[in-house]
Design a protein around this motif. Structure first.
Motif, PDB file in Angstrom:
ATOM      1  N   VAL A 524      68.101  66.985  -9.943  1.00  0.00           N
ATOM      2  CA  VAL A 524      67.958  65.684 -10.581  1.00  0.00           C
ATOM      3  C   VAL A 524      66.520  65.569 -11.089  1.00  0.00           C
ATOM      4  O   VAL A 524      65.587  65.462 -10.294  1.00  0.00           O
ATOM      5  CB  VAL A 524      68.263  64.536  -9.599  1.00  0.00           C
ATOM      6  CG1 VAL A 524      68.088  63.189 -10.294  1.00  0.00           C
ATOM      7  CG2 VAL A 524      69.663  64.670  -9.037  1.00  0.00           C
ATOM      8  N   PRO A 525      66.301  65.626 -12.420  1.00  0.00           N
ATOM      9  CA  PRO A 525      64.938  65.526 -12.937  1.00  0.00           C
ATOM     10  C   PRO A 525      64.281  64.214 -12.526  1.00  0.00           C
ATOM     11  O   PRO A 525      64.905  63.152 -12.572  1.00  0.00           O
ATOM     12  CB  PRO A 525      65.129  65.582 -14.461  1.00  0.00           C
ATOM     13  CG  PRO A 525      66.457  66.222 -14.659  1.00  0.00           C
ATOM     14  CD  PRO A 525      67.285  65.806 -13.486  1.00  0.00           C
ATOM     15  N   GLY A 526      63.038  64.295 -12.105  1.00  0.00           N
ATOM     16  CA  GLY A 526      62.276  63.105 -11.731  1.00  0.00           C
ATOM     17  C   GLY A 526      61.164  62.877 -12.732  1.00  0.00           C
ATOM     18  O   GLY A 526      60.095  63.491 -12.631  1.00  0.00           O
ATOM     19  N   TYR A 527      61.393  62.026 -13.713  1.00  0.00           N
ATOM     20  CA  TYR A 527      60.412  61.831 -14.773  1.00  0.00           C
ATOM     21  C   TYR A 527      59.189  61.077 -14.280  1.00  0.00           C
ATOM     22  O   TYR A 527      58.061  61.367 -14.701  1.00  0.00           O
ATOM     23  CB  TYR A 527      61.066  61.116 -15.959  1.00  0.00           C
ATOM     24  CG  TYR A 527      62.201  61.922 -16.535  1.00  0.00           C
ATOM     25  CD1 TYR A 527      61.952  63.011 -17.359  1.00  0.00           C
ATOM     26  CD2 TYR A 527      63.534  61.638 -16.220  1.00  0.00           C
ATOM     27  CE1 TYR A 527      62.984  63.781 -17.874  1.00  0.00           C
ATOM     28  CE2 TYR A 527      64.570  62.403 -16.722  1.00  0.00           C
ATOM     29  CZ  TYR A 527      64.292  63.470 -17.540  1.00  0.00           C
ATOM     30  OH  TYR A 527      65.321  64.247 -18.041  1.00  0.00           O
ATOM     31  N   ALA A 528      59.376  60.117 -13.376  1.00  0.00           N
ATOM     32  CA  ALA A 528      58.233  59.424 -12.798  1.00  0.00           C
ATOM     33  C   ALA A 528      57.388  60.384 -11.978  1.00  0.00           C
ATOM     34  O   ALA A 528      56.153  60.357 -12.025  1.00  0.00           O
ATOM     35  CB  ALA A 528      58.706  58.253 -11.943  1.00  0.00           C
ATOM     36  N   ALA A 529      58.048  61.256 -11.219  1.00  0.00           N
ATOM     37  CA  ALA A 529      57.315  62.232 -10.419  1.00  0.00           C
ATOM     38  C   ALA A 529      56.576  63.229 -11.310  1.00  0.00           C
ATOM     39  O   ALA A 529      55.428  63.609 -11.025  1.00  0.00           O
ATOM     40  CB  ALA A 529      58.280  62.972  -9.492  1.00  0.00           C
ATOM     41  N   ALA A 530      57.216  63.666 -12.377  1.00  0.00           N
ATOM     42  CA  ALA A 530      56.552  64.583 -13.309  1.00  0.00           C
ATOM     43  C   ALA A 530      55.325  63.920 -13.921  1.00  0.00           C
ATOM     44  O   ALA A 530      54.287  64.567 -14.117  1.00  0.00           O
ATOM     45  CB  ALA A 530      57.531  65.003 -14.404  1.00  0.00           C
ATOM     46  N   ALA A 531      55.435  62.633 -14.231  1.00  0.00           N
ATOM     47  CA  ALA A 531      54.293  61.915 -14.792  1.00  0.00           C
ATOM     48  C   ALA A 531      53.132  61.880 -13.806  1.00  0.00           C
ATOM     49  O   ALA A 531      51.974  62.097 -14.184  1.00  0.00           O
ATOM     50  CB  ALA A 531      54.715  60.491 -15.169  1.00  0.00           C
ATOM     51  N   ARG A 532      53.442  61.617 -12.548  1.00  0.00           N
ATOM     52  CA  ARG A 532      52.375  61.605 -11.536  1.00  0.00           C
ATOM     53  C   ARG A 532      51.700  62.974 -11.450  1.00  0.00           C
ATOM     54  O   ARG A 532      50.489  63.073 -11.265  1.00  0.00           O
ATOM     55  CB  ARG A 532      52.942  61.186 -10.184  1.00  0.00           C
ATOM     56  CG  ARG A 532      53.349  59.721 -10.115  1.00  0.00           C
ATOM     57  CD  ARG A 532      53.614  59.266  -8.690  1.00  0.00           C
ATOM     58  NE  ARG A 532      54.801  59.883  -8.106  1.00  0.00           N
ATOM     59  CZ  ARG A 532      56.031  59.391  -8.196  1.00  0.00           C
ATOM     60  NH1 ARG A 532      56.240  58.253  -8.868  1.00  0.00           N
ATOM     61  NH2 ARG A 532      57.051  59.999  -7.640  1.00  0.00           N
ATOM     62  N   GLY A 533      52.483  64.034 -11.607  1.00  0.00           N
ATOM     63  CA  GLY A 533      51.931  65.378 -11.563  1.00  0.00           C
ATOM     64  C   GLY A 533      50.981  65.670 -12.715  1.00  0.00           C
ATOM     65  O   GLY A 533      50.141  66.575 -12.621  1.00  0.00           O
ATOM     66  N   MET A 534      51.107  64.917 -13.817  1.00  0.00           N
ATOM     67  CA  MET A 534      50.217  65.117 -14.967  1.00  0.00           C
ATOM     68  C   MET A 534      49.120  64.069 -15.033  1.00  0.00           C
ATOM     69  O   MET A 534      48.423  63.963 -16.043  1.00  0.00           O
ATOM     70  CB  MET A 534      51.039  65.116 -16.256  1.00  0.00           C
ATOM     71  CG  MET A 534      51.790  66.419 -16.476  1.00  0.00           C
ATOM     72  SD  MET A 534      52.549  66.547 -18.124  1.00  0.00           S
ATOM     73  CE  MET A 534      54.109  65.751 -17.806  1.00  0.00           C
ATOM     74  N   GLY A 535      48.972  63.287 -13.977  1.00  0.00           N
ATOM     75  CA  GLY A 535      47.865  62.346 -13.917  1.00  0.00           C
ATOM     76  C   GLY A 535      48.172  60.950 -14.391  1.00  0.00           C
ATOM     77  O   GLY A 535      47.256  60.127 -14.526  1.00  0.00           O
ATOM     78  N   LEU A 536      49.436  60.631 -14.654  1.00  0.00           N
ATOM     79  CA  LEU A 536      49.818  59.287 -15.054  1.00  0.00           C
ATOM     80  C   LEU A 536      50.330  58.521 -13.853  1.00  0.00           C
ATOM     81  O   LEU A 536      50.660  59.099 -12.811  1.00  0.00           O
ATOM     82  CB  LEU A 536      50.922  59.320 -16.125  1.00  0.00           C
ATOM     83  CG  LEU A 536      50.584  59.854 -17.514  1.00  0.00           C
ATOM     84  CD1 LEU A 536      50.581  61.373 -17.542  1.00  0.00           C
ATOM     85  CD2 LEU A 536      51.564  59.301 -18.553  1.00  0.00           C
ATOM     86  N   LYS A 537      50.428  57.225 -13.991  1.00  0.00           N
ATOM     87  CA  LYS A 537      51.118  56.428 -12.984  1.00  0.00           C
ATOM     88  C   LYS A 537      52.612  56.597 -13.213  1.00  0.00           C
ATOM     89  O   LYS A 537      53.092  56.470 -14.336  1.00  0.00           O
ATOM     90  CB  LYS A 537      50.727  54.959 -13.078  1.00  0.00           C
ATOM     91  CG  LYS A 537      51.465  54.059 -12.075  1.00  0.00           C
ATOM     92  CD  LYS A 537      50.988  52.629 -12.141  1.00  0.00           C
ATOM     93  CE  LYS A 537      49.638  52.482 -11.478  1.00  0.00           C
ATOM     94  NZ  LYS A 537      49.675  52.736 -10.019  1.00  0.00           N
ATOM     95  N   GLY A 538      53.354  56.902 -12.159  1.00  0.00           N
ATOM     96  CA  GLY A 538      54.789  57.065 -12.269  1.00  0.00           C
ATOM     97  C   GLY A 538      55.520  56.150 -11.313  1.00  0.00           C
ATOM     98  O   GLY A 538      55.199  56.099 -10.127  1.00  0.00           O
ATOM     99  N   ILE A 539      56.501  55.407 -11.844  1.00  0.00           N
ATOM    100  CA  ILE A 539      57.239  54.422 -11.034  1.00  0.00           C
ATOM    101  C   ILE A 539      58.723  54.636 -11.262  1.00  0.00           C
ATOM    102  O   ILE A 539      59.181  54.728 -12.406  1.00  0.00           O
ATOM    103  CB  ILE A 539      56.853  52.978 -11.439  1.00  0.00           C
ATOM    104  CG1 ILE A 539      55.328  52.787 -11.404  1.00  0.00           C
ATOM    105  CG2 ILE A 539      57.547  51.962 -10.544  1.00  0.00           C
ATOM    106  CD1 ILE A 539      54.859  51.498 -12.063  1.00  0.00           C
ATOM    107  N   TYR A 540      59.484  54.687 -10.179  1.00  0.00           N
ATOM    108  CA  TYR A 540      60.937  54.868 -10.270  1.00  0.00           C
ATOM    109  C   TYR A 540      61.634  53.565  -9.891  1.00  0.00           C
ATOM    110  O   TYR A 540      61.280  52.913  -8.896  1.00  0.00           O
ATOM    111  CB  TYR A 540      61.398  55.988  -9.343  1.00  0.00           C
ATOM    112  CG  TYR A 540      62.889  56.241  -9.407  1.00  0.00           C
ATOM    113  CD1 TYR A 540      63.446  56.964 -10.463  1.00  0.00           C
ATOM    114  CD2 TYR A 540      63.746  55.747  -8.424  1.00  0.00           C
ATOM    115  CE1 TYR A 540      64.815  57.199 -10.532  1.00  0.00           C
ATOM    116  CE2 TYR A 540      65.114  55.966  -8.484  1.00  0.00           C
ATOM    117  CZ  TYR A 540      65.640  56.698  -9.546  1.00  0.00           C
ATOM    118  OH  TYR A 540      66.991  56.913  -9.612  1.00  0.00           O
ATOM    119  N   VAL A 541      62.642  53.187 -10.679  1.00  0.00           N
ATOM    120  CA  VAL A 541      63.379  51.941 -10.473  1.00  0.00           C
ATOM    121  C   VAL A 541      64.865  52.249 -10.489  1.00  0.00           C
ATOM    122  O   VAL A 541      65.357  52.916 -11.415  1.00  0.00           O
ATOM    123  CB  VAL A 541      63.047  50.923 -11.591  1.00  0.00           C
ATOM    124  CG1 VAL A 541      63.967  49.703 -11.507  1.00  0.00           C
ATOM    125  CG2 VAL A 541      61.589  50.511 -11.532  1.00  0.00           C
TER     126      VAL A 541
END
Length: 607
Positions: A524-541
């Motif tokens: 299951v791709p985690g786009y919020a988690a991937a964003a956090r890995g690149m230095g962005l804030k990532g939030i899952y809803v």
């Protein structure tokens, strides 16, 4: 500098070069940003830009195709040509997606493209000389114009020509292919002084007006109409005419709808405004436009979607077309009155010719517009207030709308995202606040487009993107660019685990074909988690009551963020899809392979 350069010897230690001249021409032409990816053949340009960072800067993209998308959004919001740069071969062959978007949407763009040295041209075929191929023929197929610079002496005039062509009616992308040895050649500013044409700094390069007799005929047709309608396309924004069009609409006394690209031509808070005319747009717009006795097509090419699969205009509807491209006055129907000219000039003249305001003089039409709009808004309320899990996208859109400031910009990706934005986030201002990639409608526009939008956003403004998980996957690498430049971008990913449009198309027309799945139970791709890995804030809803807090956090963050929302994979903004899913009888299902045919070219009537 005499003799060959050593490996560690700076190219520009003693003499300016053609890269300096080109950078200076761009800066004097009002270009603030160049989006792209450097290569050895184009390093002279980057060297020139690096010494002029007080006036022009380069934004490093992670993929050349995204450089064109960023330049496209920059151009839409500023009216200036968007500039992108790529190196020869593998860099150049990634630009066409963005070039075709700009070409079809009439967006001014200039691609600066590296090339092999001039005397290597016999070696370019089959990559004999590394990375070589026939770039001129390649770009002639996807550009308004393409040039291979033949000499140092020809370059300045070709740059001026590129700006003129890019911003002249009809605007579009121009490819400027510059050989390596020309880029690196010495430049004598005294012998070759920089000259630019300040008229071409933004589109349109020239404005023209329709003949007085045609304006008079159009005004007479409007006065006779009982149910007039105005359809505003992207040409309204291209002409920077939204204020004039809104003033005209206020006095017209009729229905106003827009294409996706024309959203914001008039505020959708006006009583006469019924939203976006598109199969995935406003149900009120689709219903009301059928009842009009006169349609004024203003800066709209009456494409397949705005023309509702070319069922509009109907044979009994009179028509006025306003466009600066003569080929648009009769491409799919013959207008009753064609008005050839710049939208702003023509609409101003037409407004003056009408004289007294007609607002309020057609009470039956006003009442009908109000009735249909109220009914359609009531039917949307169940979606926008739903607590359903998985979440319905309209619930997300209304929360985004609550948080948009006057300078914020919304960048839409293709597919369902465009429908959710157009139908549930109203345009409250008279300006281009919404950016839709509708020239090609390709997936992956929003993330790089937001980079171009954020580069020119006013201080403190936010850029908000909305993309499905399929579209977001195309250009997720550009999140690193957003992070590198710390841009104030809120990326909203509506994740249904599928290519939503394709999934429903397969189900409706082909009975459960399974080729649109983007995830499995084990992955299951985690786009919020991937964003956090690149230095962005990532939030899952994944619950409706989490949406408001997640968006508040993202909007408050001083930098880019990703808000990933798990949505219902059956949700669709396409009204015909909704009806077909409600009615599953075989009779109601179109046969697989249904083809929409262009209706007969016919004369629309006088009223």
């Amino acid at each position: 500098m005499d003799g060959p350069l050593s490996a560690n010897q700076p190219l520009t230690e003693t003499k300016p070069h053609i890269g300096d001249m080109l950078a200076e021409m761009l800066a004097q032409s009002g270009v603030e940003y160049v989006f792209g990816m450097p290569g050895g053949q184009t390093t002279a340009l980057h060297d020139g830009i690096s010494r002029r960072t007080d006036r022009i800067r380069h934004i490093l993209m992670r993929d050349e195709r995204n450089a064109a998308y960023a330049a496209d959004a920059y151009a839409r919001l500023t009216g200036k040509p968007g500039i992108c740069d790529v190196t020869v071969g593998p860099g150049a062959n990634l630009l066409p997606a963005g070039f075709l978007e700009a070409l079809n949407a009439s967006i001014p763009m200039i691609g600066i493209i590296g090339e092999l040295p001039l005397d290597w041209m016999p070696l370019k075929e089959k990559g004999i000389a590394s990375q070589g191929f026939d770039q001129l023929s390649f770009f002639q197929s996807c550009s308004k114009e393409a040039f291979l610079v033949p000499s140092v002496a020809a370059l300045p005039e070709l740059v001026r020509t590129a700006f003129r062509i890019a911003t002249a009616p009809r605007p579009g992308p121009v490819a400027l292919i510059i050989p390596h040895d020309i880029f690196d050649a010495d430049w004598d500013p005294q012998a070759m002084p920089v000259r630019v044409d300040d008229r071409t700094r933004r589109m349109p390069y020239l404005r023209s007006a329709a003949p007085v007799s045609a304006i008079r005929d159009a005004a007479a047709l409007i006065r006779k109409a009982k149910r007039p309608a105005l359809v505003c396309g992207g040409g309204v924004h291209g002409s920077d005419a939204a204020a004039e069009v809104t003033a005209f609409a206020d006095r017209l006394g009729g229905l106003v709808v827009t294409s996706l690209s024309g959203k914001g031509s008039v505020p959708e808070t006006r009583a006469y405004a019924a939203g976006v005319l598109n199969p995935l747009g406003s149900e009120a717009a689709i219903e009301l436009i059928q009842e009009a006795d006169l349609i004024i097509w203003c800066g709209s090419k009456v494409s397949q979607n705005t023309g509702m699969n070319w069922t509009l205009p109907k044979p009994d509807q009179a028509t006025i077309t306003i466009d600066f491209d003569p080929l648009e006055h009769g491409r799919t129907f013959r207008p009753t009155v064609p008005l050839l000219g710049d939208v702003r000039e023509v609409i101003t003249a037409l407004d003056a010719a009408l004289g007294d305001s007609r607002a309020g003089t057609l009470p039956d039409w006003d009442a009908r517009i109000a009735e249909v709009k109220a009914r359609c808004e009531a039917s949307k309320l169940a979606e926008t207030s739903s607590d359903q899990v998985p979440i319905l996208p309209p619930r997300i859109m209304v929360e985004i709308a609550k948080r948009l400031g006057k300078d914020d910009v919304v960048v839409s990706d293709a597919s369902f995202s465009a429908g959710w934005i157009s139908g549930y986030i109203p345009a409250e201002q008279t300006r281009r606040q919404f950016v839709f990639a509708r020239g090609q409608g390709g997936l992956g526009y929003s993330v790089p487009g937001a980079i171009g939008a954020a580069a020119v956003a006013p201080e403190g403004a936010r850029v908000v993107t909305v993309a499905g998980d399929g579209a977001f996957s195309y250009t997720i690498g550009e999140l690193a660019t957003q992070a590198q430049y710390n841009q104030r971008i809120v990326n909203v990913v509506i994740n249904n685990g599928k290519l939503g449009w394709i999934q429903l198309w397969q189900e409706i027309f082909f009975k459960n074909v399974q080729s649109a799945e983007l995830e499995s139970q084990s992955v299951v791709p985690g786009y919020a988690a991937a964003a956090r890995g690149m230095g962005l804030k990532g939030i899952y809803v994944d619950k409706p009551d989490q949406i408001a807090a997640a968006l508040d956090e993202a909007f408050a963050h001083d930098g880019p963020s990703v808000v990933e929302v798990r949505i219902d994979d059956r949700a669709t903004p396409i009204h015909s899809f909704k009806r077909r899913m409600r009615d599953t009888s075989e009779k109601a299902r179109p046969r697989p392979g249904t083809v929409y045919k262009l209706r007969d070219w016919k004369v629309s009537p006088d009223l």
